[in-house]
Write an enzyme that holds these catalytic residues in place. Structure first.
Site, PDB file in Angstrom:
ATOM      1  CG  ASP A   1       8.259   1.907  12.068  1.00  0.00           C
ATOM      2  OD1 ASP A   1       8.648   2.026  11.003  1.00  0.00           O
ATOM      3  OD2 ASP A   1       7.397   0.703  12.474  1.00  0.00           O
TER       4      ASP A   1
ATOM      5  CG  ASP B   1      -0.672  -0.492   2.308  1.00  0.00           C
ATOM      6  OD1 ASP B   1       0.863   0.626   2.501  1.00  0.00           O
ATOM      7  OD2 ASP B   1      -0.598  -0.959   3.463  1.00  0.00           O
TER       8      ASP B   1
ATOM      9  CG  ASP C   1       1.864   4.089   4.282  1.00  0.00           C
ATOM     10  OD1 ASP C   1       0.526   4.014   4.661  1.00  0.00           O
ATOM     11  OD2 ASP C   1       2.277   3.283   4.236  1.00  0.00           O
TER      12      ASP C   1
HETATM   13  P1  ATP Z   1       3.742  -2.576   5.237  1.00  0.00           P
HETATM   14  O1  ATP Z   1       2.358  -1.746   5.035  1.00  0.00           O
HETATM   15  O2  ATP Z   1       4.201  -3.158   4.173  1.00  0.00           O
HETATM   16  O3  ATP Z   1       3.152  -3.669   6.059  1.00  0.00           O
HETATM   17  P2  ATP Z   1       4.656  -0.288   5.509  1.00  0.00           P
HETATM   18  O4  ATP Z   1       6.450   0.060   6.438  1.00  0.00           O
HETATM   19  O5  ATP Z   1       3.865   0.817   5.227  1.00  0.00           O
HETATM   20  O6  ATP Z   1       4.670  -1.362   5.988  1.00  0.00           O
HETATM   21  P3  ATP Z   1       2.430   0.490   7.864  1.00  0.00           P
HETATM   22  O7  ATP Z   1       1.723  -0.083   9.692  1.00  0.00           O
HETATM   23  O8  ATP Z   1       1.812   0.660   6.692  1.00  0.00           O
HETATM   24  O9  ATP Z   1       3.914  -0.041   7.830  1.00  0.00           O
HETATM   25  O10 ATP Z   1       3.383   2.375   8.991  1.00  0.00           O
HETATM   26  C1  ATP Z   1       3.627   3.056   6.970  1.00  0.00           C
HETATM   27  C2  ATP Z   1       4.415   3.753   7.830  1.00  0.00           C
HETATM   28  O11 ATP Z   1       4.508   4.329   9.436  1.00  0.00           O
HETATM   29  C3  ATP Z   1       5.972   3.008   8.571  1.00  0.00           C
HETATM   30  O12 ATP Z   1       7.204   2.476   7.054  1.00  0.00           O
HETATM   31  C4  ATP Z   1       6.610   3.830   9.609  1.00  0.00           C
HETATM   32  O13 ATP Z   1       7.814   4.332   8.861  1.00  0.00           O
HETATM   33  C5  ATP Z   1       4.965   4.547  10.359  1.00  0.00           C
HETATM   34  N1  ATP Z   1       4.677   3.696  11.118  1.00  0.00           N
HETATM   35  C6  ATP Z   1       4.306   2.658  11.495  1.00  0.00           C
HETATM   36  N2  ATP Z   1       4.088   2.011  12.650  1.00  0.00           N
HETATM   37  C7  ATP Z   1       4.241   2.711  13.259  1.00  0.00           C
HETATM   38  C8  ATP Z   1       4.692   2.648  15.133  1.00  0.00           C
HETATM   39  N3  ATP Z   1       4.234   1.724  15.156  1.00  0.00           N
HETATM   40  N4  ATP Z   1       5.413   3.525  15.189  1.00  0.00           N
HETATM   41  C9  ATP Z   1       6.865   4.740  14.362  1.00  0.00           C
HETATM   42  N5  ATP Z   1       5.798   4.494  13.477  1.00  0.00           N
HETATM   43  C10 ATP Z   1       5.071   3.584  12.834  1.00  0.00           C
HETATM   44 MG    MG Z   2       1.945   0.148   4.390  1.00  0.00          MG
END
Ligand code: ATP
Ligand code: MG
Length: 476
Positions: A167, A86, A88
């Site tokens: 994170d 996805d 962001d």
């Molecule tokens: P995926 O969507 O592939 O599972 P992602 O890294 O995009 O991985 P998301 O949950 O969509 O994960 O979150 C988007 C972004 O928001 C992350 O890459 C991170 O930068 C930030 N993020 C998400 N959750 C947290 C958290 N608990 N603490 C700090 N930053 C976070």
């Molecule tokens: Mg994501």
């Protein structure tokens, strides 16, 4: 595999030095991070690989005068040559400002306010740059518990402040649509190159702020096949119990991401290794150690889930939870049958109830999944009964297929002696006369008979009259 990053990889050390100067940045909350920019001709993330809708969001935000980037998993995965799950967006616009720019948007979340911009089935998540929390706003926009848990995080900031609130370093890479460059504030490019997952800032503080980051560490390590930086891994075993403070609904969502994203087996191993699995499924964790077949059963279920996803076949949380909790159900059934002197069917029903209500203290399991999960369990007791009409009732049960798959799993894991599964395999494909023949085989006591167990009826205990204190006499 490293499609996007390959050019970078060919000359990693050299390239980094000449492009960005000094050593890999280790941003902490106290040091102002320095930005490194990877220009378009130094990476292979092409607009063609990115979501058109996400790009539209960026252009519109930019045109309205707001700084905006693609960030997080989509840039990390694109650089690794994988298709992002996805997209962001991070922006300087506040949720209300974003909301005004996009008709098709709505603000969600309280703890962490974000805007969902919808384009048909695709949702682009737009997040306002987070700043440092706690100090200036008197707790109006951010709130932390005495233990450091971040209860709310809605303080807006600059892009570099936003970067260090994220994170992992590899999740804090920002793609700009104004010149298609990638901005790195925390050493994420170097870590991506080294295949290291590193929490930004002081690990203990960051895990205390949000213990779910420990689960995310396990998930990304498994999914990306990255290693955890030593300092990122070190505090996890000790801090794992902080997960017990997290609302079960949030943990349920995390469990789905861990086990229904195509890397379930590896996620399970990493979780166990880090002592995190026991915080999500405490009773299963115990049963896994007590029952010799339990680990094989769970691993096989997870492996099947991964295979199904790889083949684009559907998977359901009901089956997943049925497998994860089954070892507890069998353990408790034996216990309940013994303690309450109940036959197997009601004993298992009572055991299932107990297992579910204990599990709900850790992860929620919405009814639409717990009901079919129970059916799968209950059918395990019907499958060995193959006489008369009952066999057709079992076959026509809406959950027969899942229950049959579950039976095969139990045989494969060594919980049951094989035989019954094969009987059902044949029975499903048989015509009427073959079906009758198969049923006759059961009556004739063939080996396909009873899941390897001899058929046994418990002698019913005679109920004693509770009002009587003297033991019953023989002629009663
Ligand atoms: P995926 O969507 O592939 O599972 P992602 O890294 O995009 O991985 P998301 O949950 O969509 O994960 O979150 C988007 C972004 O928001 C992350 O890459 C991170 O930068 C930030 N993020 C998400 N959750 C947290 C958290 N608990 N603490 C700090 N930053 C976070
Ligand atoms: Mg994501």
């Amino acid at each position: 595999m490293f499609k996007g990053f390959s050019r970078f990889l060919q000359r990693p050390g050299e390239r980094l030095k000449t492009l960005f100067g000094a050593e890999s940045a280790q941003a902490s909350e106290n040091t102002r991070p320095t930005r490194r920019v990877l220009p378009r001709d130094e990476h292979d993330v092409s607009r063609r690989d990115l979501s058109e809708n996400a790009l539209k969001v960026l252009y519109r935000l930019n045109n309205a005068g707001y700084d905006a980037y693609l960030v997080g998993g989509c840039i990390r995965d694109s650089l690794l040559g994988n298709r992002p799950k996805d997209f962001d967006v991070a922006t300087a616009a506040t949720p209300d400002e974003v909301r005004q720019l996009f008709r098709n948007s709505r603000i969600i979340g309280r703890r962490f306010r974000i805007v969902h911009v919808r384009f048909g089935r695709e949702v682009i998540e737009v997040t306002t740059f987070r700043g440092r929390h706690g100090e200036e706003d008197g707790g109006n926009h951010s709130q932390q518990s005495d233990e450091g848990l971040l209860l709310r995080d809605n303080v807006w900031g600059s892009v570099e402040e936003d970067a260090i609130r994220r994170d992992f370093t590899v999740n804090a890479l920002y793609y700009s649509v104004s010149d298609f460059s990638i901005h790195d504030w925390t050493g994420g490019l170097q870590d991506l190159d080294d295949r290291i997952l590193r929490l930004i800032g002081d690990p203990e503080t960051r895990y205390r702020e949000d213990p779910v980051r420990m689960l995310r560490a396990a998930r990304f390590a498994a999914k990306l096949d990255f290693s955890l930086a030593a300092e990122t891994e070190a505090p996890i075993r000790e801090l794992a119990p902080l997960l017990l403070q997290i609302p079960p609904a949030r943990l349920f969502e995390e469990v789905l991401k861990l086990f229904l994203s195509g890397h379930a087996v590896q996620s399970f191993r990493v979780l166990r290794e880090l002592g995190l699995f026991a915080m999500l499924f405490p009773e299963s964790d115990e049963a896994l150690q007590a029952l010799p077949w339990a680990e094989a059963l769970v691993e096989q279920a997870l492996a099947n889930t991964d295979t199904r996803l790889a083949e684009d076949r559907p998977v359901t949380p009901a089956f997943l939870f049925a497998a994860l909790l089954w070892p507890c159900v069998t353990q408790r059934t034996a216990q309940v049958a013994h303690e309450q002197d109940l036959p197997e069917v009601p004993a298992q029903q009572a055991a299932a109830q107990q297992v579910i209500s204990r599990q709900l203290q850790h992860t929620s399991i919405p009814k639409r999944f717990s009901m079919p999960m129970r059916d799968i369990w209950e059918l395990q007791q019907q499958l060995p009964r193959r006489r008369g009409r009952r066999v057709f009732q079992t076959l026509e049960h809406p959950r027969f297929r899942a229950a049959y798959d579950f039976l095969l799993l139990r045989e494969e894991a060594g919980e049951l002696t094989p035989g019954l599964g094969q009987w059902w395999t044949r029975f499903q494909d048989a015509d009427e006369s073959e079906q009758h023949q198969l049923m006759a085989e059961v009556d004739g006591g063939h080996p396909a008979g009873n899941s390897g167990k001899p058929r046994r009826r418990r002698p019913r205990k005679r109920r004693r009259n509770p009002n009587r204190s003297t033991p019953p006499t023989l002629d009663e």
